[in-house]
Motif scaffolding. Structure first.
Motif, PDB file in Angstrom:
ATOM      1  N   GLU A   1     -63.648  34.048  43.601  1.00 36.77           N
ATOM      2  CA  GLU A   1     -63.395  32.617  43.702  1.00 36.77           C
ATOM      3  C   GLU A   1     -62.105  32.344  44.477  1.00 36.77           C
ATOM      4  O   GLU A   1     -62.041  31.428  45.306  1.00 36.77           O
ATOM      5  CB  GLU A   1     -63.301  32.007  42.296  1.00 36.77           C
TER       6      GLU A   1
ATOM      7  N   ILE B   1     -69.991  35.736  47.043  1.00 33.23           N
ATOM      8  CA  ILE B   1     -71.114  35.377  46.173  1.00 33.23           C
ATOM      9  C   ILE B   1     -71.600  36.598  45.398  1.00 33.23           C
ATOM     10  O   ILE B   1     -71.862  36.530  44.194  1.00 33.23           O
ATOM     11  CB  ILE B   1     -72.242  34.756  47.014  1.00 33.23           C
TER      12      ILE B   1
ATOM     13  N   GLU C   1     -69.428  31.101  42.839  1.00 32.86           N
ATOM     14  CA  GLU C   1     -70.504  30.134  42.961  1.00 32.86           C
ATOM     15  C   GLU C   1     -70.791  29.851  44.431  1.00 32.86           C
ATOM     16  O   GLU C   1     -69.907  29.925  45.279  1.00 32.86           O
ATOM     17  CB  GLU C   1     -70.144  28.831  42.241  1.00 32.86           C
TER      18      GLU C   1
END
Length: 448
Positions: free
Chosen positions: A317, A417, A422
């Motif tokens: 992230e 990913i 996400e």
């Protein structure tokens, strides 16, 4: 006979047919939307009077249905219009041939029209002073953006090296194609050495982070308004990453790459001639309030892989956020500082005019004596996204016969990913997440 016709009573359509009646119980109107429902992907707004009843003077009534696209009717005659900001599936970015020139971001005819409008509007008016950075000064509002982009680039490189210790990335030994996964894809798209003997199949091996985040280099300019780099000095001028050069010209100070900072605007003499203003009467410069601490790239012995899936997901992230920061910030800097690219090769130059080095080896370079065809650059020229095939969520390996059903995503995004991040909304269109992958070749042949 004429008398019989006269004596015959006249009849109308209203007498022969029963009067039209208006039914209030209409069957519900529905429209099929071929998208999966998810709250953040759609904007739903109410629109009243979607069904309008118009009564005529004659008995009965007539209906006029105003049905918009992608509309779902409710019982109280109020419509919920579903609109998707991003396309469901779009084509992959086009790969331009080496024999084809890149298109201009803005057509030449449009550039000429704008130039004529500016010339016509400036007639009879006093000349305006040059705005920064054309006058040699920095754009003050872009200095924090430059520091942010520089640090985000360093963070992106460090995190990619950490993620690649957990998420495998394969690279072909004979061409520049890569694949994010433990096993390379089976598509025969290799055009490297001896590819005809291997029938286009790739020979997969390990690769580095530079294959995922491509390093585009450019010449470093000590004075961005100085003379153009001649061909004889092409080896004397250092080459650094183009994104770093853009940040330096936008205000980032690096001791190893000095650059000239003016405190007064230049004095324009001719079209391409100017002199620097006298700065002796100015006081000593104050400490720069925009200056920030700069990150440094980690050495290979300092790179530590994440130890748990939770730590890997958090790192993914953070890497994806750094990728978006780099691209968004670079786009803002390119709107203030000119970046040029050759229309025939991937050479990039950060500055108002391109250099004079005759090192272009693209198609028909003999006719141009090796000179570059400079034009305005776009974001993908400075930061190539490097699209790769997207692995399905089921984890199944890609099959050669089902190539048309698979999507693509930038290599950095695909790596994040698979690391647990996400899927960003704007990349879903090329990843083709809403397309069902057939389980067999026979099922794929039945698709229309």
């Amino acid at each position: 006979m004429r008398e019989a016709l006269v004596m015959r009573p006249s009849t109308s359509a209203s007498d022969l047919l029963p009067p039209p009646t208006c039914f209030s119980r209409l069957p519900p109107l529905r429209s099929f939307v071929g998208l999966r429902w998810s709250a953040p992907r759609f904007q739903v707004r109410e629109r009243a009077a979607a069904v309008v009843g118009i009564s005529s003077g004659t008995p009965g009534c007539s209906l006029r249905l105003g049905v918009p696209a992608l509309t779902v009717f409710r019982s109280n005659q109020r419509a919920a219009v579903i609109r998707n900001e991003h396309a469901q599936n779009v084509d992959f970015p086009r790969n331009y041939s080496k024999r084809e020139k890149k298109p201009f971001p803005i057509p030449v005819l449009e550039l000429r029209r704008r130039a004529k409008e500016r010339t016509k509007a400036a007639q009879g008016k006093p000349k305006r002073p040059l705005p920064p950075p054309k006058n040699g000064m920095l754009v003050r509002r872009l200095i924090p953006v430059a520091y942010k982009v520089y640090n985000a680039r360093i963070l992106l490189i460090n995190n990619l090296r950490k993620l690649m210790k957990v998420v495998p990335v394969k690279g072909c030994k004979y061409c520049s194609e890569i694949h994010v996964g433990s096993v390379g894809h089976p598509f025969r798209t290799c055009r490297g050495m001896m590819s005809d003997q291997r029938r286009g199949e790739h020979d997969w091996g390990s690769t580095l982070a530079e294959a995922v985040f491509l390093p585009v280099e450019a010449y470093h300019l000590e004075d961005r308004l100085g003379k153009r780099i001649p061909h004889d000095q092409r080896f004397a001028v250092p080459r650094i990453p183009a994104l770093v050069e853009l940040c330096i010209q936008a205000g980032v100070d690096l001791p190893e790459y000095p650059t000239k900072r003016r405190r007064k605007p230049i004095i324009k003499i001719g079209k391409s001639e100017f002199v620097d203003a006298d700065e002796d009467d100015l006081p000593e410069p104050e400490p720069d309030r925009f200056k920030q601490a700069l990150l440094e790239e980690l050495r290979f012995d300092e790179i530590i892989a994440p130890s748990s899936p939770e730590e890997t997901a958090a790192l993914a992230e953070e890497t994806l956020e750094a990728w978006e920061t780099v691209r968004d910030g670079a786009l803002k800097l390119m709107k203030g500082y000119a970046v040029r690219v050759c229309g025939y090769c991937p050479e990039v130059h950060v500055g108002p005019t391109g250099h004079k080095a005759r090192n272009c080896g693209a198609c028909k370079h003999q006719q141009r004596n090796g000179q570059h065809g400079w034009q305005a650059a776009v974001l993908d020229d400075l930061i190539p996204p490097r699209y790769v095939w997207h692995m399905p969520e089921s984890g199944e390996e890609l099959e050669r016969e089902l190539k048309t059903f698979y999507g693509q995503a930038p290599a950095v995004v695909e790596l994040c990913i698979q690391g647990g991040a996400e899927v960003p909304e704007k990349y879903k269109s090329t990843m083709r997440l809403d397309i069902g992958i057939p389980s067999s070749l026979k099922e794929a042949e039945m698709v229309i």
